[in-house]
Write a protein that holds these residues in place. Structure first.
Motif, PDB file in Angstrom:
ATOM      1  N   GLY A  49       0.662  -1.149  -0.133  1.00  0.00           N
ATOM      2  CA  GLY A  49       0.042   0.147   0.115  1.00  0.00           C
ATOM      3  C   GLY A  49       0.793   1.308   0.031  1.00  0.00           C
ATOM      4  N   ASN A  50       0.402   2.384  -0.774  1.00  0.00           N
ATOM      5  CA  ASN A  50       1.093   3.606  -0.843  1.00  0.00           C
ATOM      6  C   ASN A  50       0.095   4.641  -0.720  1.00  0.00           C
ATOM      7  N   PRO A  51       0.137   5.244   0.409  1.00  0.00           N
ATOM      8  CA  PRO A  51      -0.614   6.300   0.620  1.00  0.00           C
ATOM      9  C   PRO A  51      -0.708   7.593  -0.072  1.00  0.00           C
ATOM     10  N   VAL A  52      -1.135   7.758  -1.451  1.00  0.00           N
ATOM     11  CA  VAL A  52      -0.928   8.976  -2.234  1.00  0.00           C
ATOM     12  C   VAL A  52      -1.912   9.955  -1.706  1.00  0.00           C
ATOM     13  N   LYS A  53      -1.692  11.260  -1.992  1.00  0.00           N
ATOM     14  CA  LYS A  53      -2.653  12.305  -1.544  1.00  0.00           C
ATOM     15  C   LYS A  53      -3.702  12.384  -2.462  1.00  0.00           C
ATOM     16  N   GLU A  54      -4.665  13.148  -2.238  1.00  0.00           N
ATOM     17  CA  GLU A  54      -5.812  13.423  -3.132  1.00  0.00           C
ATOM     18  C   GLU A  54      -5.625  13.846  -4.402  1.00  0.00           C
ATOM     19  N   SER A  55      -4.377  14.518  -4.542  1.00  0.00           N
ATOM     20  CA  SER A  55      -3.923  15.050  -5.936  1.00  0.00           C
ATOM     21  C   SER A  55      -3.269  14.050  -6.511  1.00  0.00           C
ATOM     22  N   VAL A  56      -3.261  12.677  -5.945  1.00  0.00           N
ATOM     23  CA  VAL A  56      -2.279  11.607  -6.565  1.00  0.00           C
ATOM     24  C   VAL A  56      -0.746  12.019  -6.454  1.00  0.00           C
ATOM     25  N   GLU A  57      -0.311  12.779  -5.853  1.00  0.00           N
ATOM     26  CA  GLU A  57       1.164  12.966  -5.526  1.00  0.00           C
ATOM     27  C   GLU A  57       1.356  11.861  -4.445  1.00  0.00           C
ATOM     28  N   ASP A  58       2.783  11.949  -4.134  1.00  0.00           N
ATOM     29  CA  ASP A  58       3.064  10.916  -3.020  1.00  0.00           C
ATOM     30  C   ASP A  58       3.119  11.727  -1.781  1.00  0.00           C
ATOM     31  N   SER A  59       2.671  10.842  -0.693  1.00  0.00           N
ATOM     32  CA  SER A  59       2.731  11.432   0.600  1.00  0.00           C
ATOM     33  C   SER A  59       4.141  11.248   1.369  1.00  0.00           C
ATOM     34  N   GLU A  60       4.356  11.909   2.465  1.00  0.00           N
ATOM     35  CA  GLU A  60       5.627  11.936   2.927  1.00  0.00           C
ATOM     36  C   GLU A  60       5.925  10.532   3.233  1.00  0.00           C
ATOM     37  N   LEU A  61       5.051   9.740   3.360  1.00  0.00           N
ATOM     38  CA  LEU A  61       5.403   8.166   3.790  1.00  0.00           C
ATOM     39  C   LEU A  61       6.028   7.563   2.564  1.00  0.00           C
ATOM     40  N   SER A  62       5.472   8.090   1.312  1.00  0.00           N
ATOM     41  CA  SER A  62       5.764   7.412   0.123  1.00  0.00           C
ATOM     42  C   SER A  62       7.053   6.923  -0.331  1.00  0.00           C
ATOM     43  N   LYS A  63       8.070   8.132   0.237  1.00  0.00           N
ATOM     44  CA  LYS A  63       9.441   7.854  -0.015  1.00  0.00           C
ATOM     45  C   LYS A  63      10.232   6.386   0.652  1.00  0.00           C
ATOM     46  N   GLU A  64       9.800   6.421   2.042  1.00  0.00           N
ATOM     47  CA  GLU A  64      10.067   5.323   2.919  1.00  0.00           C
ATOM     48  C   GLU A  64       9.446   4.171   2.242  1.00  0.00           C
ATOM     49  N   ILE A  65       8.289   4.261   1.841  1.00  0.00           N
ATOM     50  CA  ILE A  65       7.544   2.873   1.267  1.00  0.00           C
ATOM     51  C   ILE A  65       8.397   2.323   0.070  1.00  0.00           C
ATOM     52  N   ARG A  66       8.980   3.331  -0.946  1.00  0.00           N
ATOM     53  CA  ARG A  66       9.552   2.822  -2.121  1.00  0.00           C
ATOM     54  C   ARG A  66      10.704   2.338  -1.666  1.00  0.00           C
ATOM     55  N   LYS A  67      11.570   2.901  -0.648  1.00  0.00           N
ATOM     56  CA  LYS A  67      12.729   2.438  -0.290  1.00  0.00           C
ATOM     57  C   LYS A  67      12.518   0.748   0.278  1.00  0.00           C
ATOM     58  N   PHE A  68      11.543   0.341   1.052  1.00  0.00           N
ATOM     59  CA  PHE A  68      11.023  -0.612   1.749  1.00  0.00           C
ATOM     60  C   PHE A  68      10.741  -1.642   0.525  1.00  0.00           C
ATOM     61  N   LYS A  69       9.906  -1.081  -0.609  1.00  0.00           N
ATOM     62  CA  LYS A  69       9.813  -2.061  -1.570  1.00  0.00           C
ATOM     63  C   LYS A  69      10.866  -2.415  -2.493  1.00  0.00           C
ATOM     64  N   GLU A  70      12.119  -1.578  -2.316  1.00  0.00           N
ATOM     65  CA  GLU A  70      13.286  -2.015  -2.976  1.00  0.00           C
ATOM     66  C   GLU A  70      14.211  -3.083  -2.258  1.00  0.00           C
ATOM     67  N   ASP A  71      14.127  -2.806  -0.952  1.00  0.00           N
ATOM     68  CA  ASP A  71      14.829  -3.819   0.154  1.00  0.00           C
ATOM     69  C   ASP A  71      13.951  -5.171  -0.180  1.00  0.00           C
ATOM     70  N   LEU A  72      12.547  -5.023  -0.106  1.00  0.00           N
ATOM     71  CA  LEU A  72      12.021  -6.365  -0.173  1.00  0.00           C
ATOM     72  C   LEU A  72      12.256  -7.268  -1.378  1.00  0.00           C
ATOM     73  N   GLU A  73      12.014  -6.377  -2.373  1.00  0.00           N
ATOM     74  CA  GLU A  73      12.526  -7.146  -3.595  1.00  0.00           C
ATOM     75  C   GLU A  73      13.917  -7.716  -3.896  1.00  0.00           C
ATOM     76  N   GLN A  74      14.864  -7.000  -3.420  1.00  0.00           N
ATOM     77  CA  GLN A  74      16.117  -7.532  -3.430  1.00  0.00           C
ATOM     78  C   GLN A  74      16.458  -8.658  -2.579  1.00  0.00           C
ATOM     79  N   PHE A  75      15.956  -8.359  -1.180  1.00  0.00           N
ATOM     80  CA  PHE A  75      16.208  -9.530  -0.310  1.00  0.00           C
ATOM     81  C   PHE A  75      15.219 -10.638  -0.339  1.00  0.00           C
ATOM     82  N   CYS A  76      14.088 -10.763  -0.989  1.00  0.00           N
ATOM     83  CA  CYS A  76      12.882 -11.673  -1.098  1.00  0.00           C
ATOM     84  C   CYS A  76      12.990 -12.189  -2.433  1.00  0.00           C
ATOM     85  N   SER A  77      13.628 -11.371  -3.421  1.00  0.00           N
ATOM     86  CA  SER A  77      13.446 -11.772  -4.886  1.00  0.00           C
ATOM     87  C   SER A  77      11.913 -12.093  -5.520  1.00  0.00           C
ATOM     88  N   ILE A  78      11.302 -10.959  -5.161  1.00  0.00           N
ATOM     89  CA  ILE A  78       9.974 -11.235  -5.420  1.00  0.00           C
ATOM     90  C   ILE A  78       9.276  -9.815  -5.763  1.00  0.00           C
TER      91      ILE A  78
END
Length: 141
Positions: A59-88
């Motif tokens: 889940g990525n909580p985008v704003k009403e304007s469909v822009e990234d939220s403040e948490l989005s940057k952290e979520i994108r980093k988590f996504k990269e880490d998860l994909e690399q570590f788990c190969s998924i």
């Protein structure tokens, strides 16, 4: 061979809610809420292996304007880490209102006010709502 499942993650700075499909990928089932700490990726890797997860929805909580939220940057980093570590493969999906919907659902189905205040209940149900929405989108295409 066990049938694969889809895992949904409701990412939070302190806690992460998890939901998983049944083996036929028809239903979203709230699974658990885990702390967001140094053990998170290892726990998810184990869960992915044990449950034969073939796809992760994050889940990525985008704003009403469909822009990234403040948490989005952290979520994108988590996504990269998860994909690399788990190969998924991990897919970001809009989850703007999942926590509010989860809270309303809990109020309707949980009579105990004490249980309703349990934030981990909201997190895993929010993950289930993210997964339900994703499954609906997949079935409409």
């Amino acid at each position: 061979m066990e049938e694969s499942r889809i895992l949904a993650i409701d990412y939070g700075k302190k806690r992460i809610g998890l939901a998983i499909t049944d083996p036929l990928k028809l239903f979203a089932i709230p699974h658990s809420t885990i702390p967001n700490d140094s053990k998170t990726i290892n726990y998810l890797a184990l869960l992915i292996k044990e449950k034969f997860v073939s796809e992760v929805i994050l889940g990525n909580p985008v704003k009403e304007s469909v822009e990234d939220s403040e948490l989005s940057k952290e979520i994108r980093k988590f996504k990269e880490d998860l994909e690399q570590f788990c190969s998924i493969e991990t897919t970001l999906v809009d989850e703007r209102y999942s926590s509010e919907i989860a809270f309303r659902r809990i109020i309707e189905t949980t009579p105990s006010k004490k249980k309703r205040r349990n934030k981990s209940l909201i997190d895993k149900n929010a993950a289930a709502i993210i997964l339900e929405d994703y499954l609906k989108m997949q079935n409409n295409t």
